[in-house]
Design a protein around this motif. Structure first.
Motif, PDB file in Angstrom:
ATOM      1  N   ASN A   1       0.796  -1.218   0.000  1.00 42.74           N
ATOM      2  CA  ASN A   1       0.000   0.000   0.000  1.00 42.74           C
ATOM      3  C   ASN A   1       0.831   1.272   0.000  1.00 42.74           C
ATOM      4  O   ASN A   1       0.264   2.365  -0.133  1.00 42.74           O
ATOM      5  N   ILE A   2       2.135   1.160   0.178  1.00 47.62           N
ATOM      6  CA  ILE A   2       2.988   2.342   0.231  1.00 47.62           C
ATOM      7  C   ILE A   2       3.820   2.402  -1.048  1.00 47.62           C
ATOM      8  O   ILE A   2       4.645   1.524  -1.299  1.00 47.62           O
TER       9      ILE A   2
ATOM     10  N   LEU B   1       1.360   7.441  -2.188  1.00 47.23           N
ATOM     11  CA  LEU B   1       1.554   8.121  -0.907  1.00 47.23           C
ATOM     12  C   LEU B   1       2.121   9.517  -1.105  1.00 47.23           C
ATOM     13  O   LEU B   1       1.689  10.475  -0.457  1.00 47.23           O
TER      14      LEU B   1
ATOM     15  N   LEU C   1      -0.434  12.312  -2.084  1.00 45.81           N
ATOM     16  CA  LEU C   1      -1.575  12.629  -1.230  1.00 45.81           C
ATOM     17  C   LEU C   1      -1.611  14.075  -0.748  1.00 45.81           C
ATOM     18  O   LEU C   1      -2.707  14.617  -0.548  1.00 45.81           O
TER      19      LEU C   1
ATOM     20  N   LEU D   1     -10.081  11.394   3.665  1.00 50.96           N
ATOM     21  CA  LEU D   1      -9.036  10.385   3.519  1.00 50.96           C
ATOM     22  C   LEU D   1      -9.217   9.266   4.540  1.00 50.96           C
ATOM     23  O   LEU D   1      -9.071   8.082   4.216  1.00 50.96           O
TER      24      LEU D   1
ATOM     25  N   ALA E   1      -6.603   9.626  -4.051  1.00 49.67           N
ATOM     26  CA  ALA E   1      -6.738   8.896  -2.796  1.00 49.67           C
ATOM     27  C   ALA E   1      -7.007   7.419  -3.032  1.00 49.67           C
ATOM     28  O   ALA E   1      -6.404   6.550  -2.383  1.00 49.67           O
TER      29      ALA E   1
ATOM     30  N   ALA F   1      -3.940   5.599  -4.060  1.00 46.94           N
ATOM     31  CA  ALA F   1      -3.030   5.304  -2.959  1.00 46.94           C
ATOM     32  C   ALA F   1      -3.496   4.097  -2.148  1.00 46.94           C
ATOM     33  O   ALA F   1      -2.673   3.330  -1.637  1.00 46.94           O
TER      34      ALA F   1
ATOM     35  N   TYR G   1      -0.715   7.876   5.784  1.00 44.69           N
ATOM     36  CA  TYR G   1      -1.287   8.644   4.686  1.00 44.69           C
ATOM     37  C   TYR G   1      -1.756  10.022   5.158  1.00 44.69           C
ATOM     38  O   TYR G   1      -1.426  11.051   4.555  1.00 44.69           O
TER      39      TYR G   1
ATOM     40  N   ALA H   1       0.039  13.521   4.130  1.00 45.70           N
ATOM     41  CA  ALA H   1      -0.812  14.354   3.278  1.00 45.70           C
ATOM     42  C   ALA H   1      -1.081  15.708   3.933  1.00 45.70           C
ATOM     43  O   ALA H   1      -0.967  16.759   3.298  1.00 45.70           O
TER      44      ALA H   1
END
Length: 489
Positions: A52-53, A57, A60, A76, A270, A273, A308, A312
């Motif tokens: 997920n990274i 990222l 964001l 988010l 979003a 990400a 996140y 962000a």
């Protein structure tokens, strides 16, 4: 350590769904479930973080600007909660179908297909093969979209590192010329400007390197390189947080809520990400204790959401309306650590290109090679891989703005995989007696994903065709980071 890295490369291939083959016997399925080799709870957490990274990222902070300093972080968090819920829904439905029909662990596309095959609706049963192909199509589209994002990301960051360093050097020359009372003080500035290359040129220069990387057919040989890339990306994130926390601005100077015309860009970035749903089922299927996977998913995605929202929000507060498609592009060139961030993260993205590219190549290349005779299969393999990489490069050249590529990929494919398919699968699995609350919840999520797909795609394509002033400035005016600041004499 070797087995851990081997599993690490396997779970990064969401389409490698060996468990979805219907011809596997029950004995083979039970042997797989009792197999002691598997990833531990801690390894599952690390894989969830890794899945997920990525480049999403870093984009964001711009997403928060498109929503507002208050509305952005709130949305988010809400989007993260909905995406995690959809991951749980997908895992639960896959388990229920696997146990109900005595099948081996199912992947994403097989879960959708089996759910449709077992539906009471004749229309859904006939469309089961289409459902499998549709999910595979969006998975392949997403992975190729990632590769296009990587092209733009690498080109922008390498351009800054190379030309920013040269700009600083030319700035020193310019200062020396000013102090020596040169009558042609603008010559150094012209020299610095002459060193600038169009971003698309850097993409073309990267093309041969990425084509060679795509020729790797066994990603297990890249395990050590992948581990090094992960370490580089982690160091880069630490350095980014260190820089933005050094001088955080006043959030009250920023708009609490942005205009609604910009909100679809927030949605696309979003959801891009949060696109880790492709690795959820492979991770759960390879876990040594599958019953603990929901706990691992909650903890891992909780860390992801906190990371996140933190980056962000702080990134937008630090750079304000000047925030770019990747926060690394806002880092100045006055310290070695900022240059190191771009170099290290670019190395991590370069290695990740091979992992992301393996998925569409593994689907499309065999289909092409089957149609040619044996002596020509290897050339056909290499030509197909080269063509796919060239396609991703062409898309990046046509849309050289990182924010637009991320938003487009997120709106078109990520929204379908993360928000549309999981709730619809749950409705099909519980089609016999769905409760009113379940019906309302799943339809709301699916409609949200579909509206995000429509609006995000519409505004992003519109911005690509008719770029606004910000887009033109982003592409053609790079003096804010390439032209050195000359102190007065």
């Amino acid at each position: 350590m070797g087995s851990t890295e081997q599993l690490d490369m396997e779970v990064m291939m969401p389409l490698m769904e060996e468990g979805g083959e219907e011809e596997n016997s029950d004995e083979e399925s039970s042997e797989l479930q009792q197999q002691p080799r598997g990833i531990t709870f801690t390894q599952t957490l690390l894989h969830l973080l890794k899945g997920n990274i990525g480049t999403g990222l870093l984009g964001l902070p711009l997403a928060v600007r498109n929503a507002g300093i208050v509305l952005g972080p709130v949305c988010l968090v809400l989007m993260g909660v909905v995406c995690v819920h959809c991951m749980h829904v997908l895992v639960t439905c896959s388990h229920q179908l696997s146990e109900r029909f005595k099948k081996s662990p199912l992947g994403y596309s097989d879960t959708v297909a089996v759910a449709m095959e077992t539906s009471s609706s004749h229309c859904l049963r006939r469309g089961a093969p289409f459902g499998r192909h549709l999910v595979n199509f969006f998975l392949v589209l997403t992975q190729l979209g990632f590769c296009s994002v990587y092209f733009v990301f690498l080109a922008e960051n390498i351009k800054q590192v190379v030309e920013g360093h040269r700009g600083n050097s030319s700035g020193s020359v310019s200062v020396m010329m000013l102090y020596s009372n040169s009558t042609e003080g603008g010559g150094a500035d012209d020299l610095g400007a002459g060193l600038e290359l169009d971003q698309r040129v850097y993409m073309l220069l990267l093309l041969p390197l990425l084509i060679l990387l795509s020729f790797i057919t066994d990603l297990r040989s890249m395990a050590a390189l992948s581990a090094a890339a992960n370490v580089c990306m982690a160091i880069s994130l630490v350095l980014i947080f260190t820089y933005i926390l050094h001088d955080v601005g006043d959030p009250r100077r920023l708009p609490f809520v942005s205009t609604w015309s910009k909100f679809p860009f927030f949605f696309g970035t979003a959801i891009f990400a949060f696109e880790g749903i492709g690795v959820v089922l492979p991770l759960e299927n390879q876990m040594r204790e599958p019953k603990r996977f929901p706990q691992a998913l909650d903890i891992g995605m909780g860390v992801v959401i906190v990371l996140y929202v933190s980056l962000a929000t702080l990134g937008y507060i630090r750079f304000g309306d000047d925030i770019k498609g990747s926060i690394t592009l806002n880092l100045p060139h006055d310290t070695w650590s900022n240059l190191l961030v771009k170099v290290l993260y670019s190395f991590g993205v370069y290695v990740s290109f091979a992992v992301q590219f393996f998925v569409p190549a593994d689907i499309l290349v065999p289909a092409v090679c089957e149609r040619v005779s044996e002596p020509y299969r290897r050339p056909a393999d290499l030509c197909t891989r080269t063509l796919l990489v060239c396609i991703t490069c062409v898309v990046a050249i046509l849309v050289p703005r990182l924010d637009l590529v991320i938003s487009l990929v997120g709106a078109v494919s990520s929204s379908a995989l993360a928000l549309v398919f999981p709730p619809l699968v749950e409705l099909v699995v519980h089609s016999a007696r769905p409760s009113a609350l379940l019906l309302l919840k799943d339809l709301s999520i699916a409609i949200l994903g579909f509206l995000g797909f429509l609006t995000g795609t519409y505004v992003t394509v519109g911005e690509i065709i008719y770029p606004g002033d910000q887009g033109d400035e982003h592409l053609h005016d790079d003096r804010n980071w390439t032209t050195p600041t000359i102190p007065p004499p």
